[in-house]
Write a protein that holds these residues in place. Structure first.
Motif, mmCIF file in Angstrom:
data_model
loop_
_atom_site.group_PDB
_atom_site.id
_atom_site.type_symbol
_atom_site.label_atom_id
_atom_site.label_comp_id
_atom_site.label_asym_id
_atom_site.label_seq_id
_atom_site.Cartn_x
_atom_site.Cartn_y
_atom_site.Cartn_z
ATOM 1 N N CYS A 146 0.872 -1.171 0.000
ATOM 2 C CA CYS A 146 0.000 0.000 0.000
ATOM 3 C C CYS A 146 0.914 1.228 0.000
ATOM 4 O O CYS A 146 1.612 1.497 0.981
ATOM 5 N N PHE A 147 0.948 1.941 -1.117
ATOM 6 C CA PHE A 147 1.767 3.145 -1.228
ATOM 7 C C PHE A 147 0.975 4.344 -0.698
ATOM 8 O O PHE A 147 -0.163 4.575 -1.119
ATOM 9 N N VAL A 148 1.572 5.098 0.198
ATOM 10 C CA VAL A 148 0.952 6.328 0.705
ATOM 11 C C VAL A 148 1.713 7.482 0.069
ATOM 12 O O VAL A 148 2.842 7.789 0.447
ATOM 13 N N LYS A 149 1.094 8.130 -0.903
ATOM 14 C CA LYS A 149 1.791 9.128 -1.715
ATOM 15 C C LYS A 149 1.490 10.560 -1.314
ATOM 16 O O LYS A 149 1.856 11.496 -2.038
ATOM 17 N N SER A 150 0.857 10.732 -0.172
ATOM 18 C CA SER A 150 0.472 12.078 0.263
ATOM 19 C C SER A 150 0.935 12.368 1.683
ATOM 20 O O SER A 150 0.321 13.157 2.397
ATOM 21 N N LYS A 423 -4.570 -2.110 3.263
ATOM 22 C CA LYS A 423 -5.196 -2.429 1.983
ATOM 23 C C LYS A 423 -4.102 -2.635 0.938
ATOM 24 O O LYS A 423 -3.465 -1.692 0.485
ATOM 25 N N LYS A 424 -3.871 -3.870 0.569
ATOM 26 C CA LYS A 424 -2.756 -4.170 -0.329
ATOM 27 C C LYS A 424 -3.111 -3.886 -1.783
ATOM 28 O O LYS A 424 -4.281 -3.844 -2.170
ATOM 29 N N TYR A 428 -2.595 5.228 -1.979
ATOM 30 C CA TYR A 428 -3.495 6.144 -1.278
ATOM 31 C C TYR A 428 -2.949 7.562 -1.370
ATOM 32 O O TYR A 428 -1.770 7.814 -1.145
ATOM 33 N N GLY A 429 -3.822 8.501 -1.695
ATOM 34 C CA GLY A 429 -3.436 9.900 -1.777
ATOM 35 C C GLY A 429 -2.693 10.223 -3.060
ATOM 36 O O GLY A 429 -2.244 9.332 -3.792
ATOM 37 N N LEU A 485 -6.590 3.424 4.387
ATOM 38 C CA LEU A 485 -5.445 2.518 4.363
ATOM 39 C C LEU A 485 -5.796 1.140 4.898
ATOM 40 O O LEU A 485 -4.997 0.212 4.772
ATOM 41 N N LEU A 486 -6.966 1.010 5.502
ATOM 42 C CA LEU A 486 -7.319 -0.225 6.182
ATOM 43 C C LEU A 486 -7.979 -1.207 5.220
ATOM 44 O O LEU A 486 -8.837 -0.838 4.412
#
Length: 487
Positions: A146-150, A423-424, A428-429, A485-486
């Motif tokens: 899960c990439f968080v880009k923000s 969440k694979k 996100y963002g 993200l969940l």
């Protein structure tokens, strides 16, 4: 109130409870030391922790944090921005910068030309995650990530920014995340520490990142909750081996006598540090047996060792530490924090970035695959990321290609997470077209911390510790769980 008076009152109260009945501290310690370190597989007994935790059913039971000191460049690795290519060499618009501050290395730089990625990007996985070709192993497991880009933060320099991520405060003195978790959730083994920290750095020593002890400290929590740092050479912990001429039996006898003296002190004064000292002596004795087995890779399948790369048997390397992290959580360690320095590419982006990726990409991906192979990924949260990102504009002179670099950039960057209820196969963002600031679903450091605690079954507003008249928590007075993200 004067600190001396406050301390005297604190000791008086402890003295009273220490003398009452048989001594609350001694009784608690006796209960701790008589529990079994391991329960029948696959579940282990929880040792210690707060009775109120977890607040709800956890998705994750343990954490491996792959912290990348120095700050990886998001626009070269995970956040593809064609606009930077389109505007290569052009001044980044003032409407984008909006008076943002930078480090002293570019604060006086009047020209800030757009610098596109120095790598090549491709889409990977079912959801088409953009990943640089420098991170080919990570790209191959994109469906597990899960990439968080923000992500964004408020700190523009390394030590305060790292401290902020790991303790919730830019100032040293607060408990680190691992300390909070072992305090709140307890541990699952008495044979190894519940919280372990390991460090590594690039072979070229290209930047001067320092690993401060407060990155894994316990702050104002009792010191038994601080991380135990495993060394990169020799015995992982100092004095693990008995001196020449001393047998294990004589060490046990000496320790028993020493514990009796410490228990008398504990009963007399009720000082939590005495309780810590007793527990740590016992832990050290047990580690004399558990650590040699932990560090013996001879029974690991060859295919597993090869997956971590050629440095896996080199003590102190990132690859070695990644395999050690997996072996630690297998044996009951709650929180493993790996810190790898070398990402601070102010003047050597074109040479050192690829070296950093080569050293860390394969072992990081191998760790995720290895956990998945063993059925541990579902309840182990893996986190990869640094303290901030790097500027989408060039630091330096466009003509001097060899010295190209990027400055610190706290305004938006990327981290990734795997396992443990996230969440694979998603991103996100979003950042804006220049990779300069969040454009959608911004995630602050405290939001990130609140989400990690949530995955472990903890309401971040309720895990507190009273210190100097105030209730403190990891997220200070901020933070919201990022539900997107969940899983």
């Amino acid at each position: 109130m004067h600190p001396a008076i406050e301390r005297a009152q604190f000791l008086s109260r402890r003295h009273f409870f220490g003398q009452a009945a048989t001594g609350i501290g001694t009784a608690a310690l006796a209960a701790l030391l008589t529990q079994d370190g391991f329960a029948a597989a696959p579940e282990r007994k929880r040792i210690g922790g707060l009775r109120s935790l977890p607040h709800f059913a956890p998705k994750a039971k343990r954490v491996i944090y792959l912290f990348q000191n120095g700050a990886p460049t998001h626009v070269d690795l995970f956040d593809y921005k064609p606009e930077l290519t389109k505007r290569k060499g052009e001044q980044i618009p003032d409407s984008v910068v909006k008076g943002a501050r930078f480090s002293t290395m570019t604060s006086g730089q009047t020209v800030r030309p757009c610098l596109p990625e120095i790598t090549k990007f491709k889409q990977h996985g079912q959801n088409g995650a953009w990943v640089s070709d420098f991170m080919s192993h990570t790209a191959a497991i994109a469906d597990d990530l899960c990439f968080v880009k923000s992500m964004y933060t408020t700190q523009v320099n390394h030590a305060p920014a790292i401290c902020f991520f790991l303790t919730g405060s830019e100032m040293p003195g607060r408990p680190s995340m691992g300390a909070w978790l072992t305090y709140g959730l307890g541990v699952e083994t008495e044979d190894l520490p519940g919280f372990v920290a390991m460090t590594s750095r690039d072979k070229e020593a290209s930047c001067g990142q320092i690993f401060y002890d407060f990155y894994w400290g316990s702050g104002f929590l009792p010191t038994r909750f601080q991380g135990v740092k495993f060394r990169g050479s020799g015995d992982p912990v100092l004095y693990l081996s008995n001196p020449d001429g001393q047998s294990r039996e004589s060490r046990r006898a000496a320790l028993d006598d020493l514990n009796k003296l410490n228990e008398l002190t504990l009963k007399e004064f009720g000082d939590s540090e005495t309780s810590t000292r007793i527990a740590q002596y016992e832990m050290a004795y047990r580690m004399q047996m558990s650590v040699p087995e932990l560090t013996d890779f001879s029974k690991e399948p060859l295919v597993v060792l090869e997956s971590y790369g050629p440095d896996v048997k080199k003590q102190g390397s990132f690859a070695y530490n990644c395999l050690m992290a997996r072996r630690l959580i297998e044996r009951g360690t709650r929180f493993v924090q790996l810190l790898h320095a070398g990402w601070d590419q102010h003047r050597n982006l074109n040479t050192q970035l690829k070296v950093q990726c080569t050293d860390t990409d394969g072992p990081s991906a191998a760790l995720v695959r290895d956990l998945k192979r063993l059925g541990l990924l579902d309840d182990t949260l893996v986190i990869w990321g640094g303290e901030f990102g790097r500027t989408p504009f060039l630091q330096g002179d466009t003509k001097d290609v060899k010295s190209w670099g990027r400055d610190h950039h706290p305004y938006v960057f990327t981290v990734w997470m795997a396992g443990g209820g996230v969440k694979k196969g998603t991103s996100y963002g979003e950042s804006d077209d220049f990779g300069f600031a969040p454009a959608k679903d911004a995630v602050h450091v405290h939001d990130f911390q609140a989400t990690v605690l949530h995955l472990l079954g903890i309401d971040h507003t309720k895990l507190t510790f009273r210190f100097q008249g105030r209730d403190y928590r990891l997220t200070d007075v901020h933070g919201n769980v990022v539900k997107g993200l969940l899983a």
